[in-house]
Scaffold this motif. Structure first.
Motif, PDB file in Angstrom:
ATOM      1  N   LYS A   4       0.389  -1.706   0.364  1.00 42.44           N
ATOM      2  CA  LYS A   4      -0.168  -0.110  -0.266  1.00 42.44           C
ATOM      3  C   LYS A   4       0.748   1.160  -0.118  1.00 42.44           C
ATOM      4  O   LYS A   4      -0.053   2.459  -0.971  1.00 42.44           O
ATOM      5  CB  LYS A   4      -0.905  -0.222   0.871  1.00 42.44           C
ATOM      6  CG  LYS A   4      -1.568   1.529   1.586  1.00 42.44           C
ATOM      7  CD  LYS A   4      -2.713   0.925   2.249  1.00 42.44           C
ATOM      8  CE  LYS A   4      -4.158   1.881   2.594  1.00 42.44           C
ATOM      9  NZ  LYS A   4      -5.017   2.594   1.011  1.00 42.44           N
ATOM     10  N   TYR A   5       2.521   1.193   0.405  1.00 42.71           N
ATOM     11  CA  TYR A   5       3.160   2.236   0.992  1.00 42.71           C
ATOM     12  C   TYR A   5       4.203   1.937   0.010  1.00 42.71           C
ATOM     13  O   TYR A   5       4.584   1.102   0.437  1.00 42.71           O
ATOM     14  CB  TYR A   5       2.886   2.764   2.436  1.00 42.71           C
ATOM     15  CG  TYR A   5       1.509   3.053   2.897  1.00 42.71           C
ATOM     16  CD1 TYR A   5       0.699   4.098   2.862  1.00 42.71           C
ATOM     17  CD2 TYR A   5       1.511   2.496   4.400  1.00 42.71           C
ATOM     18  CE1 TYR A   5      -0.787   4.170   3.228  1.00 42.71           C
ATOM     19  CE2 TYR A   5       0.302   2.024   5.158  1.00 42.71           C
ATOM     20  CZ  TYR A   5      -0.726   3.185   4.289  1.00 42.71           C
ATOM     21  OH  TYR A   5      -2.118   3.252   5.081  1.00 42.71           O
ATOM     22  N   ASP A   9       6.386   7.976  -0.774  1.00 40.18           N
ATOM     23  CA  ASP A   9       4.799   9.062  -0.094  1.00 40.18           C
ATOM     24  C   ASP A   9       5.496  10.003   0.307  1.00 40.18           C
ATOM     25  O   ASP A   9       6.075   8.967   1.298  1.00 40.18           O
ATOM     26  CB  ASP A   9       3.926   7.417   0.568  1.00 40.18           C
ATOM     27  CG  ASP A   9       3.715   6.691  -0.685  1.00 40.18           C
ATOM     28  OD1 ASP A   9       2.862   6.791  -2.289  1.00 40.18           O
ATOM     29  OD2 ASP A   9       3.332   5.849  -0.448  1.00 40.18           O
ATOM     30  N   ASP A  13       1.049  11.510   4.397  1.00 43.04           N
ATOM     31  CA  ASP A  13       0.004  10.723   4.040  1.00 43.04           C
ATOM     32  C   ASP A  13      -0.223  10.112   4.411  1.00 43.04           C
ATOM     33  O   ASP A  13      -1.195   9.104   4.519  1.00 43.04           O
ATOM     34  CB  ASP A  13       0.183  10.635   2.577  1.00 43.04           C
ATOM     35  CG  ASP A  13      -0.019  11.727   1.569  1.00 43.04           C
ATOM     36  OD1 ASP A  13      -0.555  13.165   2.357  1.00 43.04           O
ATOM     37  OD2 ASP A  13       0.288  11.051   0.165  1.00 43.04           O
ATOM     38  N   LEU A  14       0.605   8.361   5.127  1.00 42.67           N
ATOM     39  CA  LEU A  14       0.427   7.521   5.295  1.00 42.67           C
ATOM     40  C   LEU A  14      -0.082   7.720   6.515  1.00 42.67           C
ATOM     41  O   LEU A  14      -1.342   7.266   7.858  1.00 42.67           O
ATOM     42  CB  LEU A  14       1.705   6.800   6.466  1.00 42.67           C
ATOM     43  CG  LEU A  14       2.249   6.384   5.574  1.00 42.67           C
ATOM     44  CD1 LEU A  14       2.917   6.609   3.886  1.00 42.67           C
ATOM     45  CD2 LEU A  14       3.606   5.213   6.151  1.00 42.67           C
ATOM     46  N   ASP A  17      -3.726   8.426   6.294  1.00 45.60           N
ATOM     47  CA  ASP A  17      -4.527   7.682   5.776  1.00 45.60           C
ATOM     48  C   ASP A  17      -4.999   6.915   7.279  1.00 45.60           C
ATOM     49  O   ASP A  17      -5.601   6.045   7.428  1.00 45.60           O
ATOM     50  CB  ASP A  17      -3.964   6.470   4.682  1.00 45.60           C
ATOM     51  CG  ASP A  17      -4.514   5.370   4.402  1.00 45.60           C
ATOM     52  OD1 ASP A  17      -5.636   5.545   4.553  1.00 45.60           O
ATOM     53  OD2 ASP A  17      -4.191   4.101   5.216  1.00 45.60           O
ATOM     54  N   MET A  21       0.117   5.059  12.438  1.00 43.97           N
ATOM     55  CA  MET A  21       1.441   5.354  11.819  1.00 43.97           C
ATOM     56  C   MET A  21       1.824   6.037  12.711  1.00 43.97           C
ATOM     57  O   MET A  21       2.952   6.360  12.969  1.00 43.97           O
ATOM     58  CB  MET A  21       1.248   5.143  10.311  1.00 43.97           C
ATOM     59  CG  MET A  21       0.494   5.156   9.584  1.00 43.97           C
ATOM     60  SD  MET A  21       1.474   3.230   9.847  1.00 43.97           S
ATOM     61  CE  MET A  21       0.060   1.699   8.865  1.00 43.97           C
ATOM     62  N   VAL A  39       8.712   8.841   2.496  1.00 49.88           N
ATOM     63  CA  VAL A  39       9.418   8.029   3.169  1.00 49.88           C
ATOM     64  C   VAL A  39      10.432   7.467   3.325  1.00 49.88           C
ATOM     65  O   VAL A  39      11.666   7.857   4.293  1.00 49.88           O
ATOM     66  CB  VAL A  39       8.452   5.988   3.639  1.00 49.88           C
ATOM     67  CG1 VAL A  39       9.017   5.322   3.506  1.00 49.88           C
ATOM     68  CG2 VAL A  39       7.056   6.668   3.767  1.00 49.88           C
ATOM     69  N   VAL A  57       5.219  -0.788   8.402  1.00 52.66           N
ATOM     70  CA  VAL A  57       4.076  -0.213   7.919  1.00 52.66           C
ATOM     71  C   VAL A  57       2.927  -1.388   7.294  1.00 52.66           C
ATOM     72  O   VAL A  57       1.540  -0.970   7.168  1.00 52.66           O
ATOM     73  CB  VAL A  57       3.790   1.283   7.664  1.00 52.66           C
ATOM     74  CG1 VAL A  57       4.565   2.128   8.948  1.00 52.66           C
ATOM     75  CG2 VAL A  57       4.262   0.929   6.377  1.00 52.66           C
ATOM     76  N   ASN A  58       3.418  -1.301   6.065  1.00 51.58           N
ATOM     77  CA  ASN A  58       2.349  -2.571   4.772  1.00 51.58           C
ATOM     78  C   ASN A  58       2.244  -3.550   6.164  1.00 51.58           C
ATOM     79  O   ASN A  58       0.676  -4.378   5.229  1.00 51.58           O
ATOM     80  CB  ASN A  58       3.406  -2.639   4.157  1.00 51.58           C
ATOM     81  CG  ASN A  58       3.443  -1.496   3.094  1.00 51.58           C
ATOM     82  OD1 ASN A  58       2.421  -0.993   2.890  1.00 51.58           O
ATOM     83  ND2 ASN A  58       4.273  -1.071   2.475  1.00 51.58           N
ATOM     84  N   LYS A  61      -0.947  -2.496   8.045  1.00 45.83           N
ATOM     85  CA  LYS A  61      -2.445  -2.138   7.317  1.00 45.83           C
ATOM     86  C   LYS A  61      -3.004  -4.357   6.408  1.00 45.83           C
ATOM     87  O   LYS A  61      -3.952  -3.948   5.795  1.00 45.83           O
ATOM     88  CB  LYS A  61      -2.438  -1.824   5.614  1.00 45.83           C
ATOM     89  CG  LYS A  61      -1.716  -0.285   6.409  1.00 45.83           C
ATOM     90  CD  LYS A  61      -2.769   0.768   7.315  1.00 45.83           C
ATOM     91  CE  LYS A  61      -3.917   0.576   6.351  1.00 45.83           C
ATOM     92  NZ  LYS A  61      -5.306   1.607   7.032  1.00 45.83           N
TER      93      LYS A  61
END
Length: 323
Positions: A4-5, A9, A13-14, A17, A21, A39, A57-58, A61
């Motif tokens: 996703k990230y 990016d 934005d993370l 969203d 985070m 990032v 982080v992915n 999610k």
């Protein structure tokens, strides 16, 4: 699974969203005030491995915490362990004490309110359980990995160490669930509802956070270490002894027998298993069997939780409870 990230990016934005985070970036040592940095730039400025950051982080999610071989290949184990250690520090030295302070404000901790006292005692037992487990990870699991990173092979296979690790995780999750249920089901209604609901929300959020943390350790981290261990073994790594520790287990539901109710009553009075056996003229092993059945039927394992159960269900008078 598509990620996703990505490195390009903007970090803001993370967070926009998913507010969770914020927890991730602080544990990686990335401070706020990063402006419109991507990032990749924010990680580089903080000295954080960007592949490990994005993998974590992915992973957070993905539904059901699904991950791919590519994600494992992106992990830098020392960077992941640094993140996990900071997470331990966050839970033990910040989150748990913060919730305790809010809990004290929300419940009546005067000497006349025995249930409030017992809830606080239950919480303290839970916090100690989390601290002990995370200390186990720091002193047994991570040194195991550090030896592997040096090309040395610990005498205990990693999966032996990690089984204890996973077992401790299930105990922690079960205890927090018990604590929530006891507060929701048994705390007197004259409490400050707004404060109590607020602290319960914090407990629910921490439960989700802890669950993600434990899943990350039990899956992605464990797989990366197992792969490293295989590589070290295949390349003739020299066996080196390493330490480990132990804990308990669980099950689910039904009505309590009179004998089980008597055991709960005696637990609430502060008697040990040996003292209960003498009082009831039964063997200690029989008491332990009753305790296991009680745990299974009530979903409550800690003595403080059973004491609250005994008071609420009229199995014992508050004056008879040993504090």
């Amino acid at each position: 699974m598509t990620e996703k990230y990505h490195e390009t990016d903007p970090l803001i934005d993370l967070i926009s969203d998913d507010y969770r985070m914020l927890q991730m970036i602080s544990r990686f040592g990335i401070s706020l005030g990063f402006g419109d940095q991507t990032v990749a730039v924010a990680c580089a400025n903080a000295g954080v491995d960007v592949g490990t950051f994005l993998t974590v982080v992915n992973y957070m999610k993905t539904p059901g915490r699904v991950y791919s071989h590519d994600m494992k290949d992106s992990i830098d184990l020392p960077a992941l362990m640094a993140y996990l250690k900071k997470s331990h520090n966050y839970f033990v030295n910040y989150r748990l004490p913060q919730i305790r302070r809010k809990l004290i404000s929300a419940i009546d901790c005067s000497s006349s309110n025995q249930i409030a006292y017992l809830i606080l005692k239950f919480y303290d037992e839970y916090a100690q359980q989390v601290a002990s487990h995370m200390n186990y990870e720091n002193v047994a699991v991570h040194p195991h990995v550090e030896l592997l990173l040096e090309g040395k092979l610990p005498t205990d296979p990693f999966m032996t160490v990690v089984q204890q690790h996973c077992h401790n995780h299930s105990n922690i999750e079960r205890s927090l669930s018990e604590l929530k249920n006891i507060i929701i089901k048994y705390y007197p209604s004259q409490a400050n509802a707004s404060l109590l609901n607020d602290v319960l929300m914090d407990i629910f959020i921490m439960e989700e956070d802890l669950l993600t943390h434990c899943q990350l350790e039990d899956t992605l981290f464990a797989d990366c270490v197992s792969r490293l261990e295989k590589d070290v073994r295949d390349h003739g790594g020299k066996p080196v002894p390493v330490s480990a520790e132990e804990e308990n287990s669980s099950l689910p539901d039904s009505d309590l027998s009179e004998r089980e109710k008597e055991v709960i009553r005696l637990v609430a009075m502060g008697l040990s298993n040996k003292e209960i056996a003498e009082k009831m003229f039964i063997a200690v092993n029989t008491v332990m069997t009753h305790r296991r059945n009680i745990n299974r039927k009530t979903g409550i394992h800690a003595a403080a939780g059973l004491t609250i159960y005994a008071i609420v269900h009229g199995l014992i008078n508050v004056e008879d409870v040993k504090m």
